[in-house]
Motif scaffolding. Sequence first.
Motif, PDB file in Angstrom:
ATOM      1  N   ILE A 154       0.820  -1.213   0.000  1.00 46.69           N
ATOM      2  CA  ILE A 154       0.000   0.000   0.000  1.00 46.69           C
ATOM      3  C   ILE A 154       0.851   1.260   0.000  1.00 46.69           C
ATOM      4  O   ILE A 154       0.317   2.370  -0.086  1.00 46.69           O
ATOM      5  CB  ILE A 154      -0.967   0.035   1.196  1.00 46.69           C
TER       6      ILE A 154
ATOM      7  N   PHE B  81       3.612   3.799  -1.804  1.00 43.33           N
ATOM      8  CA  PHE B  81       3.750   4.247  -3.182  1.00 43.33           C
ATOM      9  C   PHE B  81       5.188   4.670  -3.422  1.00 43.33           C
ATOM     10  O   PHE B  81       5.789   5.399  -2.636  1.00 43.33           O
ATOM     11  CB  PHE B  81       2.805   5.432  -3.429  1.00 43.33           C
TER      12      PHE B  81
ATOM     13  N   ARG C 217       3.203  11.520  -6.183  1.00 43.13           N
ATOM     14  CA  ARG C 217       1.786  11.838  -6.090  1.00 43.13           C
ATOM     15  C   ARG C 217       1.560  13.298  -6.418  1.00 43.13           C
ATOM     16  O   ARG C 217       2.386  14.161  -6.127  1.00 43.13           O
ATOM     17  CB  ARG C 217       1.263  11.544  -4.686  1.00 43.13           C
TER      18      ARG C 217
ATOM     19  N   TYR D  80      -8.675   0.539  -1.822  1.00 44.33           N
ATOM     20  CA  TYR D  80      -9.254   0.887  -3.115  1.00 44.33           C
ATOM     21  C   TYR D  80      -8.301   1.833  -3.846  1.00 44.33           C
ATOM     22  O   TYR D  80      -7.910   2.861  -3.282  1.00 44.33           O
ATOM     23  CB  TYR D  80     -10.583   1.636  -2.940  1.00 44.33           C
ATOM     24  N   ASN D  81      -7.913   1.519  -5.067  1.00 46.02           N
ATOM     25  CA  ASN D  81      -7.177   2.502  -5.840  1.00 46.02           C
ATOM     26  C   ASN D  81      -8.168   3.519  -6.406  1.00 46.02           C
ATOM     27  O   ASN D  81      -9.346   3.500  -6.078  1.00 46.02           O
ATOM     28  CB  ASN D  81      -6.333   1.836  -6.940  1.00 46.02           C
ATOM     29  N   ASN D  82      -7.684   4.408  -7.268  1.00 42.58           N
ATOM     30  CA  ASN D  82      -8.563   5.473  -7.765  1.00 42.58           C
ATOM     31  C   ASN D  82      -9.731   4.967  -8.592  1.00 42.58           C
ATOM     32  O   ASN D  82     -10.700   5.697  -8.817  1.00 42.58           O
ATOM     33  CB  ASN D  82      -7.752   6.474  -8.591  1.00 42.58           C
TER      34      ASN D  82
ATOM     35  N   SER E 198      -0.161   4.909  -1.061  1.00 39.74           N
ATOM     36  CA  SER E 198      -0.488   4.887  -2.485  1.00 39.74           C
ATOM     37  C   SER E 198      -1.776   5.661  -2.753  1.00 39.74           C
ATOM     38  O   SER E 198      -2.628   5.796  -1.871  1.00 39.74           O
ATOM     39  CB  SER E 198      -0.654   3.442  -2.963  1.00 39.74           C
TER      40      SER E 198
ATOM     41  N   GLY F 299      -5.347   6.333  -3.352  1.00 36.30           N
ATOM     42  CA  GLY F 299      -6.502   5.497  -3.065  1.00 36.30           C
ATOM     43  C   GLY F 299      -6.945   5.624  -1.621  1.00 36.30           C
ATOM     44  O   GLY F 299      -6.526   6.529  -0.895  1.00 36.30           O
TER      45      GLY F 299
END
Length: 330
Positions: free
Chosen positions: A62, A64, A68, A229-231, A319, A321
């Motif tokens: 999770i 990244f 970002r 949940y990702n985007n 990450s 999300g």
Amino acid sequence: MATNKHRVTTPLAGNRVEFIMVGTIRVSLNLKNFSLPFSTKRNSDTAKPKPASSFRVNQFDIFFNGKRYAPQEKNKEICIEGEKERMILRPGMVLLKKFLTHDEQGWLNAQGRDSNSNSYLSRRVEIVKICRELGLGPGGFYRPSYENGAKLRLHMMCLGLDWDPQTGKYGNKRLVDGSNPPSIPERFRKLVVKAIQEAQYLIRKECRVSYAERILPSMSPDICIVNFYNNYGRLGLHKDRDETPESIQKGLPVVSFSIGDSAEFIYGDHRDVDKAENAVLDSGDVVIFGGVSRLIFHGVSSIIPNSAPKKLLQDIMLSPGRLNLTFRQY
């Protein structure tokens, strides 16, 4: 019209092979007691099924490693006690806005930090770090699938007991790989109990009742389902109804923590998106539903990209999300 036809017989490994020539060749074999020098069985006929413990799932981190985008300015964190919203969405359903942002003396001291430091995001940072550590170990994050083989649009990890999306049952081992689910950290349990107590206090205050526990019962969580949940992640309207009949009958609540990017949360009495109500769950929000609202339909219709608090992303590289922890009692 005459046709050339003749018969040839030759021995092969003690068997008779007969060729009959009629313009084209037709071959008939008498294969009694005849064995070929290779196997005609398929691998699937002879291979033994692998035990669940021999399968491996792809680990999901999770954290990244890339860059970002800056969060939207409108979601800037402001840690002011008076601005925290507490609202009753319906009987037995409470939303605690920014619950995971305010400082708690015991929490910080337990982490060995200065009690006067301005680290109001420490709860979320610690939760993310713990989830990441557990998620990379046995029983950690993986992408589950439904019975029809379709993949869920999220990554999941179970704590306490494992829940299988294909069977809808809880167990001590994960069916996909035979791993044991990690235990629920005690600090998570304490946060759940505190959140329920704060929701009960709000009910007593707003509804002017002295028996808030009848509207929203207390519970001690022994299950936590952690979803990332990702985007593009989402989850359709559903009910959390796989716990024991006793737990459901008592209306023991589900407690949901949100961290990271905001989510469009939908809920209602029917499995109909057009009739569902909605609320935006920001990072640090906690939603609780129990009592008469225990079996409410709920889901996530979308994730709002780049909406995580800037301070959170500075402290930890989560990450893009939403990290979601849902606690319940079996």
